[in-house]
Design an enzyme around this catalytic site. Structure first.
Site, PDB file in Angstrom:
ATOM      1  N   SER A 171      -1.688   7.392  -1.608  1.00 58.95           N
ATOM      2  CA  SER A 171      -2.834   7.073  -0.743  1.00 58.95           C
ATOM      3  C   SER A 171      -3.736   5.951  -1.264  1.00 58.95           C
ATOM      4  CB  SER A 171      -3.694   8.316  -0.527  1.00 58.95           C
ATOM      5  OG  SER A 171      -3.035   9.184   0.344  1.00 58.95           O
ATOM      6  N   TYR A 179       4.260   2.782   6.593  1.00 60.17           N
ATOM      7  CA  TYR A 179       3.389   3.725   5.884  1.00 60.17           C
ATOM      8  C   TYR A 179       4.132   4.397   4.714  1.00 60.17           C
ATOM      9  CZ  TYR A 179       0.656   7.863   4.863  1.00 60.17           C
ATOM     10  OH  TYR A 179      -0.045   8.834   4.200  1.00 60.17           O
ATOM     11  N   VAL A 228      -1.515  11.262  -4.174  1.00 56.79           N
ATOM     12  CA  VAL A 228      -0.824  12.476  -4.618  1.00 56.79           C
ATOM     13  C   VAL A 228       0.240  12.206  -5.687  1.00 56.79           C
ATOM     14  CG1 VAL A 228      -1.264  13.961  -2.614  1.00 56.79           C
ATOM     15  CG2 VAL A 228       0.744  12.459  -2.625  1.00 56.79           C
ATOM     16  N   LYS A 234      -3.862   2.907   0.801  1.00 54.61           N
ATOM     17  CA  LYS A 234      -4.617   2.842   2.066  1.00 54.61           C
ATOM     18  C   LYS A 234      -5.773   1.834   2.004  1.00 54.61           C
ATOM     19  CE  LYS A 234      -3.409   7.640   3.191  1.00 54.61           C
ATOM     20  NZ  LYS A 234      -3.836   9.065   3.091  1.00 54.61           N
ATOM     21  N   TYR A 248     -11.071  12.322  -0.499  1.00 53.60           N
ATOM     22  CA  TYR A 248     -10.910  13.270   0.610  1.00 53.60           C
ATOM     23  C   TYR A 248     -12.086  14.229   0.692  1.00 53.60           C
ATOM     24  CZ  TYR A 248      -6.426  11.127   0.650  1.00 53.60           C
ATOM     25  OH  TYR A 248      -5.452  10.202   0.697  1.00 53.60           O
TER      26      TYR A 248
HETATM   27  O1  DON Z   1       1.554  10.817   3.486  1.00 53.90           O
HETATM   28  C1  DON Z   1       1.413  11.513   2.500  1.00 53.90           C
HETATM   29  O2  DON Z   1       1.161  12.704   2.548  1.00 53.90           O
HETATM   30  C2  DON Z   1       1.528  10.821   1.162  1.00 53.90           C
HETATM   31  N1  DON Z   1       2.451   9.738   1.236  1.00 53.90           N
HETATM   32  C3  DON Z   1       0.202  10.276   0.707  1.00 53.90           C
HETATM   33  C4  DON Z   1      -0.880  11.332   0.637  1.00 53.90           C
HETATM   34  C5  DON Z   1      -1.841  11.148  -0.471  1.00 53.90           C
HETATM   35  O3  DON Z   1      -1.638  10.428  -1.422  1.00 53.90           O
HETATM   36  C6  DON Z   1      -3.038  11.987  -0.417  1.00 53.90           C
HETATM   37  N2  DON Z   1      -3.824  11.783  -1.613  1.00 53.90           N
HETATM   38  N3  DON Z   1      -4.454  12.418  -2.318  1.00 53.90           N
END
Ligand code: DON
Length: 305
Positions: A61, A189, A259, A64, A241
């Site tokens: 993320s 994405y 993540v 983003k 978040y």
């Molecule tokens: O789309 C997803 O769930 C992951 N590729 C990215 C989510 C993420 O990194 C949330 N972060 N804390």
């Protein structure tokens, strides 16, 4: 500084056992939870690093922030924020609930998955490959690292299991937030989340934002100052978040987590910080990474509040 970083890493190592590596993306579940690393890249061009700072991980993320930047560069802020909101959410990063309950339907912000997928749909290019290539080129420029690549294993793992993201995207297509071919948008994405980085790379992203849109090494202005400030503001309000409020109190630095275990932080006009430790807390933020940033903020007086 190096001694301080070593000390802070050792102090926070115990936290590793209190978190869990993300496993909802199968390839991420294979990460070694014992790792912890940190890098500071400052405005004088110094790099200070400690622990497993050379370990590669996927950016997830944290990407983003830069995809939002490219979408604004391509379309202007007004167009982007007609599709994606500017407000934090108390929900999880992959939550679907507000897409239906808030009308007119639009993802609350560009840092949650729905918002980032909508942002990916706005990147310009002939096809999904060339759109992603433009985004990757931007990452390489900002990180001053031409070797950045997608981790194919993680990308394919996300693509084959990312049904929650698929649901968000098809819902947004149905209500007219996104247009075009959904799988192609998701591909951008999934690939952006799978770019492989280390602590130095993400510290450089933080430094670029701290420097308000100028790459320190080359002096190149990549984006208007106002856009860099918009991104840092999203990092404060939504970057961690539904833990963004307490992070602002405990750390007080614009930051964005992923993540994969990384957290990228930008201390305005001072430094970029990259931390990595793959065990996450229940909100999806690196548990030891959070601890390291908290200590760094205290020791170096980094909170801007
Ligand atoms: O789309 C997803 O769930 C992951 N590729 C990215 C989510 C993420 O990194 C949330 N972060 N804390």
């Amino acid at each position: 500084m190096k001694d301080l970083l070593d000390e802070i890493i050792e102090k926070n190592r115990y936290l590793i056992n209190k978190g869990k590596v993300a496993s909802y993306i199968p390839a991420l579940g294979r990460a070694n939870p014992d790792q912890i690393g940190v890098c500071i890249a400052d405005m004088e061009g110094n790099i200070f690093a400690a622990g497993d700072y050379k370990q590669k991980f996927t950016i997830q993320s944290i990407s983003k922030t830069i995809s939002l930047m490219l979408a604004i560069m391509d379309n202007g802020a007004e167009e982007v924020f007609s599709k994606v909101g500017m407000e934090p959410t108390g929900d999880a990063f992959n939550s679907i609930i507000k897409l239906e309950t808030i009308l007119p339907s639009k993802p609350l912000n560009p840092m949650i998955n729905a918002g980032a997928i909508a942002v990916a749909s706005l990147i310009k290019g002939e096809d999904p490959e060339s759109k992603f290539d433009r985004l990757l080129a931007l990452f390489r420029k900002i990180c001053h690292n031409e070797d950045l690549q997608v981790n194919e294993e993680v990308y394919l793992s996300e693509k084959s299991t990312g049904n929650r993201n698929r649901a968000l995207a098809y819902f947004m297509k149905d209500v007219g937030v996104i247009h075009g071919e959904v799988e192609g948008i998701l591909d951008i994405y999934f690939k952006q989340c799978s770019i492989e980085v280390d602590c130095i790379d993400i510290a450089k992203i933080g430094l670029f934002l701290a420097n308000n849109g100028v790459v320190l090494e080359t002096g190149e202005r990549v984006v208007e100052e106002q856009v860099a400030k918009t991104i840092k503001t999203f990092m404060v309000t939504c970057g961690m978040y539904n833990a963004s409020g307490e992070f602002a109190i405990n750390v007080g630095i614009p930051a964005k987590s992923g993540v994969g275990g990384g957290i990228m932080a930008a201390v305005p006009r001072r430094m970029g910080i990259g931390v990595f430790s793959p065990a996450l807390d229940e909100k999806g933020n690196s548990i030891a990474g959070y601890g390291v940033l908290k200590d760094l903020s205290k020791e170096l007086d980094l909170s801007f509040f």
